[in-house]
Design an enzyme around this catalytic site. Sequence first.
Site, PDB file in Angstrom:
ATOM      1  CD  GLN A 127      -3.236  -0.775   1.990  1.00  0.00           C
ATOM      2  OE1 GLN A 127      -2.913  -0.381   3.125  1.00  0.00           O
ATOM      3  NE2 GLN A 127      -4.405  -1.309   1.737  1.00  0.00           N
ATOM      4  CB  SER A 133      -3.959   4.293  -4.327  1.00  0.00           C
ATOM      5  OG  SER A 133      -4.548   3.050  -4.608  1.00  0.00           O
TER       6      SER A 133
END
Length: 378
Positions: A127, A133
Amino acid sequence: MIIGILKETTPGETRVALMPGMVSQLTKEGHEVLVQSGAGTAARAADEAYGKAGARVVPDAASIHAGAAVIFGVQPPAPGEAEAFREGSAYIGYLAPLANSRLLEVFLRRKVTAFSVEYVPRITRAQSMDALSSMATIAGYKAVLLATEKLGKMFPLLMTAAGTIPPAQVLVLGAGVAGLQAIATAKRLGAKVEAFDPRPAVKDQVKSLGATFIDMDVVENAETAGGYAREMSEDFLKREQEVIAARLPKTDVIISTAQVFGKRAPVLVTSAMVAQLRPGSVVVDLAAEQGGNCELTRAGQTVTAHGVSIIGAVNIPAMLPLDASQMYARNLTNLFLTLFPKGSASPNFEDEITRGCCITRDGQITNDSVRAARTAQQ
Ligand code: NAD
């Protein structure tokens, strides 16, 4: 290792692949950083700031290639630029390998080990390396601001002595990273927001942001194991268009973000549907570069049809170079430190993250999906 940061040459690109704040994170691990003079100027990162942080500023791209073993980049290098990469060097950045076959040919010939940020697996451990993202977050935020500038109306409900101004009605199509950020931004500005996404997991996220989730019977298996949307059937898209069309007469702004990884974006708003919007309405199509969610979208242009503005903005993160560079550079630094852990001379190609995002190595395409897609293209 010696890491090189080139000045981006793609027109309109303002981001830089490393900010001064991250230099020490790399030098502490024993790496050295070379920065091409002016690389960070558009992102408010002056040569002096890199120098103070411990990087060595060099005058041109040739000096970077002469010294660096690993190049951090934002946009995929042009094939001509890739010719300057040293044989056996590495590249980490955007690659869009299926759209850049000439670049790939050069990397294969020069035995460049190329890591593509688009292919970093979307697993929990990765992440902090997820540039897609980060950039989608910026695009979702800015898309709403682009809409506010074009829409001849305010977003919030205002009750004034001069009367009541109703809130703007915003419809967000696709509630992934960009869509959720667009919802949050439009809500902060006081709009009434509705949203739809075929992935069932999204419903609660939309509601938690205070928006209304449009319920549709999604009977298809809408999500891949990696959390991405599957390509929906023609039949489903037709039903979805009907559900959207029913809302258009009262919608002021559509922010569309619907994408299916590696595929053309689904068309959710046809030309006839645009005619159902009130004149003065705005569509911001974040899928413009993947073909657009609106039939009338033209990538890189704002089109007016039936009195409606359809904004096909591309490379939105470059409109906010400071924060976009900060987030992108942090992702890239984390990715590099994972690919090349302290003390190791070369990456561990058995690792899931390394395996996922490595596209070329030793003159071979190492990524199965890229190899298969290229074979299908030929
Ligand atoms: P994306 O940019 O590929 O797609 C944007 C959105 O479009 C997605 O939410 C998708 O469901 C939606 N969409 C596709 N077809 C549609 C249609 N016909 N109508 C309306 N919407 C449609 O995706 P993204 O935002 O980059 O990521 C999607 C999801 O991936 C995230 O929300 C998350 O669940 C998952 N993800 C997981 C991680 C992780 O580390 N585990 C990291 C990032 C993303």
